[in-house]
Design a protein around this motif. Sequence first.
Motif, PDB file in Angstrom:
ATOM      1  N   LEU A   1       0.832  -1.211   0.000  1.00 29.06           N
ATOM      2  CA  LEU A   1       0.000   0.000   0.000  1.00 29.06           C
ATOM      3  C   LEU A   1       0.868   1.264   0.000  1.00 29.06           C
ATOM      4  N   TYR A   2       1.836   1.329   0.949  1.00 27.73           N
ATOM      5  CA  TYR A   2       2.633   2.554   1.082  1.00 27.73           C
ATOM      6  C   TYR A   2       3.775   2.632   0.072  1.00 27.73           C
ATOM      7  N   SER A   3       3.990   1.534  -0.680  1.00 25.92           N
ATOM      8  CA  SER A   3       5.043   1.600  -1.711  1.00 25.92           C
ATOM      9  C   SER A   3       4.663   2.588  -2.814  1.00 25.92           C
ATOM     10  N   ALA A   4       3.386   2.957  -2.882  1.00 30.20           N
ATOM     11  CA  ALA A   4       2.975   3.964  -3.873  1.00 30.20           C
ATOM     12  C   ALA A   4       3.524   5.360  -3.519  1.00 30.20           C
ATOM     13  N   TRP A   5       4.014   5.507  -2.286  1.00 33.73           N
ATOM     14  CA  TRP A   5       4.595   6.811  -1.886  1.00 33.73           C
ATOM     15  C   TRP A   5       6.127   6.784  -1.947  1.00 33.73           C
ATOM     16  N   ILE A   6       6.667   5.738  -2.534  1.00 32.40           N
ATOM     17  CA  ILE A   6       8.129   5.678  -2.690  1.00 32.40           C
ATOM     18  C   ILE A   6       8.480   6.314  -4.037  1.00 32.40           C
ATOM     19  N   GLU A   7       9.232   7.400  -3.965  1.00 31.98           N
ATOM     20  CA  GLU A   7       9.566   8.154  -5.188  1.00 31.98           C
ATOM     21  C   GLU A   7      11.067   8.142  -5.403  1.00 31.98           C
TER      22      GLU A   7
ATOM     23  N   VAL B   1      -7.141   5.443   2.453  1.00 33.19           N
ATOM     24  CA  VAL B   1      -6.045   5.920   3.307  1.00 33.19           C
ATOM     25  C   VAL B   1      -6.408   7.339   3.725  1.00 33.19           C
ATOM     26  N   GLU B   2      -6.774   7.494   4.998  1.00 31.08           N
ATOM     27  CA  GLU B   2      -7.257   8.806   5.470  1.00 31.08           C
ATOM     28  C   GLU B   2      -6.107   9.742   5.817  1.00 31.08           C
ATOM     29  N   SER B   3      -5.058   9.167   6.394  1.00 29.88           N
ATOM     30  CA  SER B   3      -3.832   9.918   6.692  1.00 29.88           C
ATOM     31  C   SER B   3      -2.705   8.885   6.765  1.00 29.88           C
ATOM     32  N   PRO B   4      -1.442   9.310   6.771  1.00 30.00           N
ATOM     33  CA  PRO B   4      -0.368   8.322   6.790  1.00 30.00           C
ATOM     34  C   PRO B   4      -0.514   7.349   7.960  1.00 30.00           C
ATOM     35  N   LEU B   5      -0.505   6.077   7.637  1.00 31.85           N
ATOM     36  CA  LEU B   5      -0.652   4.963   8.580  1.00 31.85           C
ATOM     37  C   LEU B   5      -2.074   4.834   9.151  1.00 31.85           C
TER      38      LEU B   5
ATOM     39  N   LEU C   1       8.076   1.115   5.206  1.00 31.54           N
ATOM     40  CA  LEU C   1       6.945   1.234   6.135  1.00 31.54           C
ATOM     41  C   LEU C   1       7.435   1.170   7.591  1.00 31.54           C
ATOM     42  N   ALA C   2       8.389   0.274   7.851  1.00 29.47           N
ATOM     43  CA  ALA C   2       8.936   0.193   9.218  1.00 29.47           C
ATOM     44  C   ALA C   2       9.571   1.526   9.590  1.00 29.47           C
ATOM     45  N   TRP C   3      10.253   2.146   8.625  1.00 29.46           N
ATOM     46  CA  TRP C   3      10.874   3.450   8.900  1.00 29.46           C
ATOM     47  C   TRP C   3       9.808   4.508   9.209  1.00 29.46           C
ATOM     48  N   LEU C   4       8.685   4.484   8.437  1.00 31.54           N
ATOM     49  CA  LEU C   4       7.581   5.429   8.716  1.00 31.54           C
ATOM     50  C   LEU C   4       7.107   5.270  10.158  1.00 31.54           C
ATOM     51  N   LYS C   5       6.939   4.000  10.561  1.00 36.09           N
ATOM     52  CA  LYS C   5       6.462   3.735  11.928  1.00 36.09           C
ATOM     53  C   LYS C   5       7.485   4.218  12.964  1.00 36.09           C
ATOM     54  N   LEU C   6       8.740   3.906  12.691  1.00 36.25           N
ATOM     55  CA  LEU C   6       9.823   4.311  13.598  1.00 36.25           C
ATOM     56  C   LEU C   6       9.866   5.837  13.716  1.00 36.25           C
ATOM     57  N   SER C   7       9.740   6.517  12.570  1.00 36.58           N
ATOM     58  CA  SER C   7       9.853   7.977  12.583  1.00 36.58           C
ATOM     59  C   SER C   7       8.632   8.625  13.243  1.00 36.58           C
ATOM     60  N   GLN C   8       7.537   7.881  13.349  1.00 32.64           N
ATOM     61  CA  GLN C   8       6.370   8.428  14.053  1.00 32.64           C
ATOM     62  C   GLN C   8       6.375   8.023  15.522  1.00 32.64           C
TER      63      GLN C   8
END
Length: 349
Positions: free
Chosen positions: A115-121, A156-160, A322-329
Amino acid sequence: MKLLALESSCDETSAAIIEDGRILSNVVSSQISLHAQYGGVVPELATREHLKNLPVVTRQALEEAHTSPRQLDAIAATRGPGLPGALLIGLKAAQTMAFVLQKPFFGIHHHEGHLYSAWIEQEPDATPPVPRINMENFEPTIALVVSGGHTLLVHVESPLKHYVLGSTLDDAAGECFDKTAKLLGLPYPGGPVMDRLAKGGNPDAFDFPRPLLNKPGYDFSFSGLKTSVRYFLRDHPDIAETDQGLRDLCASVQNAIVEVLVGKAIQAARKLKVHCISAAGGVSANSRLRDSLSLACQRRKIKLRMATGTLCADNAGMIGALAWLKLSQGAPGDSLDLEPKPNWELPSA
Ligand code: KG4
Ligand code: ZN
């Protein structure tokens, strides 16, 4: 922040190193040629291959990213859904490394990874280009997650923060490609082969059903489409024997699958007043799906994000991003006792 991610949910063994959202390395070892001779993935063989390949891809991912294990700040692995034995290999390896290095561990949902791989640029100024997950300009999105095992429409309403609007009631879109290809005598996995053959075919040559397209709701159903191809081949055994007939059949089946996927995504975006659509997962590599989604979104002034290249298929880069997104939040990480979840489902509406 550097982390190592492992993916072993099905027939790809993969390891990646992520630094501050950037995918520094993403090594994938595919078992496709092994399973192709059986016409599909053999779970026991997949497990043994993961066991053999995981140390190799992990070492290569570390080397390519010029990273030593001591430099890692976290370890992640796919927890599910997937084949139980296959998941166990990556998950337990990651938990053991996290224990030895005394670093946090993250058990990641495979479909959330897609799902979140669509935000990998691709970062524009980096040479060589480095893919990076970037959710800074996030807007609410209707996400298609289309793979060999699942077909999901997600809000997807907001990140994660996301919930499933609809999913397949039977076969997944990729499964429909693969099973139809098998009926046509094409090799496994059939999706990419049909995509290639369809380029020389007429998508309107044969009229196959578009299941549930004009019904309310966001669920999918692809097993009836596969059955109608079976009956068609029984009644017209000669058509698939000619090169053009085979191409027309591939193009027509592909067209039916794509129309349903695009149609449902657009319906959801309109109904929920969402102005962005995304697509990811193995089937998002399909050229007609990409073209049709682009056209449909362009016409309606909807923004489109699509996973690109090797990030469409199974890979550890998306798991690590995705793990990094979670870690950074600020997520604290998961227990080292976490077990695989072969039937793990995403939250629904
Ligand atoms: O996401 P993925 O690599 O693995 C799973 O999580 O299932 O998706 C694999 C699926 C297979 O069914 C394969 O046939 C399909 O993606 N696929 C395609 C294309 N490339 C891969 N289907 C249609 N067109 C393609 N170009
Ligand atoms: Zn997948």
